[in-house]
Motif scaffolding. Structure first.
Motif, PDB file in Angstrom:
ATOM      1  N   SER A  86       6.851   3.359  -0.225  1.00 15.97           N
ATOM      2  CA  SER A  86       8.234   3.034  -0.055  1.00 15.97           C
ATOM      3  C   SER A  86       9.077   3.424   0.962  1.00 15.97           C
ATOM      4  O   SER A  86       8.724   4.279   1.689  1.00 15.97           O
ATOM      5  CB  SER A  86       8.735   3.612  -1.496  1.00 15.97           C
ATOM      6  N   LYS A  87      10.308   3.003   1.020  1.00 14.47           N
ATOM      7  CA  LYS A  87      11.303   3.545   2.035  1.00 14.47           C
ATOM      8  C   LYS A  87      11.423   5.031   1.875  1.00 14.47           C
ATOM      9  O   LYS A  87      11.855   5.788   2.962  1.00 14.47           O
ATOM     10  CB  LYS A  87      12.633   2.685   1.851  1.00 14.47           C
ATOM     11  N   LYS A  88      11.324   5.584   0.652  1.00 13.05           N
ATOM     12  CA  LYS A  88      11.737   6.985   0.549  1.00 13.05           C
ATOM     13  C   LYS A  88      10.370   7.709   0.973  1.00 13.05           C
ATOM     14  O   LYS A  88      10.356   9.071   0.861  1.00 13.05           O
ATOM     15  CB  LYS A  88      12.220   7.546  -0.722  1.00 13.05           C
ATOM     16  N   GLY A  89       9.170   7.031   1.222  1.00 13.05           N
ATOM     17  CA  GLY A  89       8.037   7.802   1.325  1.00 13.05           C
ATOM     18  C   GLY A  89       7.101   8.160   0.417  1.00 13.05           C
ATOM     19  O   GLY A  89       6.026   8.935   0.623  1.00 13.05           O
ATOM     20  N   ILE A  90       7.156   7.538  -0.652  1.00 12.76           N
ATOM     21  CA  ILE A  90       6.488   7.875  -2.086  1.00 12.76           C
ATOM     22  C   ILE A  90       5.261   6.987  -1.760  1.00 12.76           C
ATOM     23  O   ILE A  90       5.403   5.601  -1.529  1.00 12.76           O
ATOM     24  CB  ILE A  90       7.337   7.551  -3.207  1.00 12.76           C
ATOM     25  N   VAL A  91       4.350   7.287  -1.940  1.00 16.03           N
ATOM     26  CA  VAL A  91       3.061   6.679  -1.912  1.00 16.03           C
ATOM     27  C   VAL A  91       2.483   6.273  -3.158  1.00 16.03           C
ATOM     28  O   VAL A  91       2.138   7.111  -4.016  1.00 16.03           O
ATOM     29  CB  VAL A  91       1.805   7.430  -0.997  1.00 16.03           C
ATOM     30  N   TYR A  92       2.184   4.853  -3.403  1.00 14.76           N
ATOM     31  CA  TYR A  92       2.046   4.261  -4.629  1.00 14.76           C
ATOM     32  C   TYR A  92       0.325   4.179  -4.449  1.00 14.76           C
ATOM     33  O   TYR A  92       0.033   3.435  -3.299  1.00 14.76           O
ATOM     34  CB  TYR A  92       2.462   3.133  -5.043  1.00 14.76           C
ATOM     35  N   VAL A  93      -0.454   4.331  -5.383  1.00 18.24           N
ATOM     36  CA  VAL A  93      -1.859   3.807  -5.316  1.00 18.24           C
ATOM     37  C   VAL A  93      -2.321   3.183  -6.533  1.00 18.24           C
ATOM     38  O   VAL A  93      -1.963   3.530  -7.796  1.00 18.24           O
ATOM     39  CB  VAL A  93      -2.882   5.248  -5.473  1.00 18.24           C
ATOM     40  N   GLY A  94      -3.266   2.127  -6.356  1.00 20.92           N
ATOM     41  CA  GLY A  94      -3.764   1.312  -7.533  1.00 20.92           C
ATOM     42  C   GLY A  94      -4.923   1.864  -7.700  1.00 20.92           C
ATOM     43  O   GLY A  94      -5.595   2.506  -6.963  1.00 20.92           O
ATOM     44  N   SER A  95      -5.675   1.354  -8.986  1.00 19.67           N
ATOM     45  CA  SER A  95      -6.851   1.855  -9.282  1.00 19.67           C
ATOM     46  C   SER A  95      -7.585   0.626  -9.770  1.00 19.67           C
ATOM     47  O   SER A  95      -6.942  -0.346 -10.044  1.00 19.67           O
ATOM     48  CB  SER A  95      -6.969   2.883  -9.997  1.00 19.67           C
ATOM     49  N   ARG A  96      -8.973   0.528  -9.921  1.00 17.09           N
ATOM     50  CA  ARG A  96      -9.562  -0.613 -10.583  1.00 17.09           C
ATOM     51  C   ARG A  96      -9.989   0.003 -11.890  1.00 17.09           C
ATOM     52  O   ARG A  96      -9.729  -0.782 -12.924  1.00 17.09           O
ATOM     53  CB  ARG A  96     -10.911  -0.822  -9.581  1.00 17.09           C
ATOM     54  N   LEU A 103       2.340   9.289  -5.330  1.00 18.28           N
ATOM     55  CA  LEU A 103       2.059  10.712  -4.522  1.00 18.28           C
ATOM     56  C   LEU A 103       3.317  10.952  -3.783  1.00 18.28           C
ATOM     57  O   LEU A 103       3.908   9.991  -2.997  1.00 18.28           O
ATOM     58  CB  LEU A 103       0.662  10.508  -3.851  1.00 18.28           C
ATOM     59  N   ILE A 104       3.738  12.249  -4.111  1.00 18.21           N
ATOM     60  CA  ILE A 104       4.914  12.748  -3.242  1.00 18.21           C
ATOM     61  C   ILE A 104       4.675  14.071  -2.584  1.00 18.21           C
ATOM     62  O   ILE A 104       4.098  14.772  -2.984  1.00 18.21           O
ATOM     63  CB  ILE A 104       6.036  13.041  -4.226  1.00 18.21           C
ATOM     64  N   ASP A 105       4.942  13.824  -1.180  1.00 17.48           N
ATOM     65  CA  ASP A 105       5.051  14.883  -0.187  1.00 17.48           C
ATOM     66  C   ASP A 105       6.092  15.452   0.027  1.00 17.48           C
ATOM     67  O   ASP A 105       6.883  15.078   0.850  1.00 17.48           O
ATOM     68  CB  ASP A 105       4.406  14.422   1.225  1.00 17.48           C
ATOM     69  N   HIS A 106       6.757  16.253  -0.937  1.00 17.22           N
ATOM     70  CA  HIS A 106       8.213  16.811  -0.679  1.00 17.22           C
ATOM     71  C   HIS A 106       8.558  17.309   0.640  1.00 17.22           C
ATOM     72  O   HIS A 106       9.670  17.302   1.069  1.00 17.22           O
ATOM     73  CB  HIS A 106       8.562  17.650  -1.809  1.00 17.22           C
ATOM     74  N   ASN A 107       7.797  18.421   1.530  1.00 16.16           N
ATOM     75  CA  ASN A 107       8.088  18.911   2.535  1.00 16.16           C
ATOM     76  C   ASN A 107       7.472  18.149   3.808  1.00 16.16           C
ATOM     77  O   ASN A 107       7.584  18.913   4.807  1.00 16.16           O
ATOM     78  CB  ASN A 107       7.557  20.520   2.226  1.00 16.16           C
ATOM     79  N   SER A 108       7.024  16.966   3.432  1.00 13.74           N
ATOM     80  CA  SER A 108       6.407  16.365   4.768  1.00 13.74           C
ATOM     81  C   SER A 108       5.451  17.098   5.628  1.00 13.74           C
ATOM     82  O   SER A 108       5.621  16.945   6.777  1.00 13.74           O
ATOM     83  CB  SER A 108       7.741  15.980   5.770  1.00 13.74           C
ATOM     84  N   ASP A 109       4.569  17.759   4.896  1.00 15.50           N
ATOM     85  CA  ASP A 109       3.585  18.569   5.732  1.00 15.50           C
ATOM     86  C   ASP A 109       2.129  17.835   5.779  1.00 15.50           C
ATOM     87  O   ASP A 109       0.957  18.382   6.146  1.00 15.50           O
ATOM     88  CB  ASP A 109       3.427  19.635   5.088  1.00 15.50           C
ATOM     89  N   GLY A 110       2.137  16.447   5.232  1.00 16.11           N
ATOM     90  CA  GLY A 110       1.017  15.722   5.427  1.00 16.11           C
ATOM     91  C   GLY A 110       0.016  15.715   4.206  1.00 16.11           C
ATOM     92  O   GLY A 110      -1.037  15.618   4.091  1.00 16.11           O
ATOM     93  N   ASP A 159      11.212   3.753  -7.330  1.00 20.44           N
ATOM     94  CA  ASP A 159      11.258   4.991  -6.927  1.00 20.44           C
ATOM     95  C   ASP A 159      12.078   5.811  -7.910  1.00 20.44           C
ATOM     96  O   ASP A 159      12.194   7.050  -8.122  1.00 20.44           O
ATOM     97  CB  ASP A 159      11.971   5.005  -5.668  1.00 20.44           C
ATOM     98  N   THR A 160      13.111   5.193  -8.586  1.00 21.41           N
ATOM     99  CA  THR A 160      14.108   5.756  -9.402  1.00 21.41           C
ATOM    100  C   THR A 160      13.860   5.894 -10.671  1.00 21.41           C
ATOM    101  O   THR A 160      14.456   6.527 -11.564  1.00 21.41           O
ATOM    102  CB  THR A 160      15.476   4.933  -9.323  1.00 21.41           C
ATOM    103  N   GLN A 161      12.644   5.327 -11.269  1.00 20.51           N
ATOM    104  CA  GLN A 161      11.965   5.476 -12.501  1.00 20.51           C
ATOM    105  C   GLN A 161      10.649   5.776 -12.613  1.00 20.51           C
ATOM    106  O   GLN A 161       9.774   4.944 -13.304  1.00 20.51           O
ATOM    107  CB  GLN A 161      12.432   4.323 -13.412  1.00 20.51           C
ATOM    108  N   LEU A 162      10.085   7.040 -11.918  1.00 22.05           N
ATOM    109  CA  LEU A 162       8.848   7.070 -11.984  1.00 22.05           C
ATOM    110  C   LEU A 162       8.006   7.550 -13.292  1.00 22.05           C
ATOM    111  O   LEU A 162       6.940   7.050 -13.586  1.00 22.05           O
ATOM    112  CB  LEU A 162       8.571   8.225 -10.935  1.00 22.05           C
TER     113      LEU A 162
END
Length: 364
Positions: A51-61, A69-76, A116-119
């Motif tokens: 997303s634009k906020k950098g939240i990574v969404y992951v699908g599954s099968r 997935l959220i990387d709050h401190n942007s450390d990778g 992003d606003t309703q995780l």
């Protein structure tokens, strides 16, 4: 200890932090790059969307889940995982448009508005629910086209068969009018596609049929030239091989050949044109391919991430980028799909090791 218990224990060990670290020791990446674990314990991780906020969404099968997935401190490295949805039917594919998350189940497309606003416990609406219900090749990959349509593949519900016009195609869905248009046909099972950043041509992977032997037919990397183009299945495979059952009285020249014939059974899934600025210039607008790996070959093949170098719409080179997902015929991981972070690093999902890798370039 019986074989089933041994297999379950081995799989559970792969998802532990120690196993994830050990996995990195097995992987070899192209010179100048480094790889780390962005997130672990992401069950059956498949397609990714950022997303634009950098939240990574992951699908599954198999898991039936969608994760954030959220990387709050942007450390990778992601420091928080949220279960956005569960109990879905093979929600492998997802895409983001206008802050809304679109998720492909086997039989329908659902949407989580302003996700992003309703995780936590978000609500969704149904965008389209007239897709076939067969699970065989029913899981999907999603992407929005440059002009705003949602691109949806529908695989055939078989190894090889001649089905009606609902199957074996890549469709374009107008999410407002609900009109479906056939972009490509004769496609056995595509689980990855992307649009070239400059030409906007649609490129897609296709998994070839089984039970013709170890070495035929090739899997395919294709480029769409004309709307409605036919890529041969089930009559012709990889633009060169007539099917022994369905290819009778057919002509190879009536169908489009692949842009690149890959190895048989390597199972190309996600593909991704690199658009970032972190990697060297010769990676710009070049195509990454995730070879998920064979399941029915006497000697395993695939199990790597490769780079297809494209010039003037043609693949001129195909080279390994990451190897080590398989060792001595033992499966260690299976790459699936890609996404870019804002810094230009590349995420890669692995639905066997249940992790997300992050690849970055080590500038001198």
């Amino acid at each position: 200890m019986n074989k089933l218990l041994t297999s379950l224990l081995a799989l559970s060990m792969l998802s532990t932090p120690l196993a994830a670290k050990n996995m990195l020791k097995e992987l070899s990446v192209a010179d100048g790059f480094k790889i780390n674990i962005f997130a672990r314990d992401v069950e059956n991780a498949r397609q990714l969307a950022v997303s634009k906020k950098g939240i990574v969404y992951v699908g599954s099968r198999k898991a039936g889940n969608v994760y954030a997935l959220i990387d709050h401190n942007s450390d990778g490295v992601a420091d928080k995982q949220i279960l956005v949805a569960s109990g879905l039917t093979m929600p492998s594919g997802l895409a983001i448009k206008d802050n809304d998350l679109y998720v492909a189940e086997v039989h329908r497309i659902i949407r989580f508005k302003n996700v992003d606003t309703q995780l936590k416990a978000p609500k969704y609406d149904v965008v389209y629910d007239a897709l076939p219900t067969e699970r065989h090749h029913g899981w999907k990959f999603l992407r929005f086209s440059p002009s705003g349509e949602l691109i949806i593949p529908v695989g055939v519900p078989c190894n090889v068969c001649a089905e009606d016009e609902r199957y074996g195609r890549i469709f374009s869905l107008d999410i407002n009018t609900k009109q479906m248009t056939t972009l490509a046909q004769g496609v056995r099972n595509s689980v990855g596609f992307d649009f070239h950043p400059s030409t906007q041509a649609l490129w897609f992977s296709d998994n070839g049929r089984d039970m013709m032997g170890d070495d035929i037919p090739p899997d395919e990397l294709n480029r769409l030239t004309n709307e409605g183009e036919h890529f041969g299945f089930p009559y012709v495979h990889a633009g060169a091989i007539l099917d022994p059952e369905f290819g009778r009285d057919k002509s190879i020249t009536d169908y489009s050949p692949p842009a690149l014939a890959l190895g048989a059974h390597v199972a190309p899934l996600g593909i991704h044109f690199y658009k970032g600025k972190q990697f060297p210039a010769d990676y710009k607008q070049q195509l990454f391919v995730a070879e998920h790996g064979s399941w029915n070959r006497s000697k395993k093949s695939g199990y790597k991430v490769a780079l297809a170098t494209i010039e003037q719409g043609r693949v001129v080179k195909y080279t390994p980028f990451i190897t080590g997902f398989m060792k001595n015929e033992e499966t260690l991981g299976r790459p699936v799909a890609f996404a870019e972070l804002a810094d230009g690093s590349l995420l890669i999902s692995d639905d066997y090791a249940n992790v997300i890798y992050r690849v970055s370039y080590k500038k001198n």
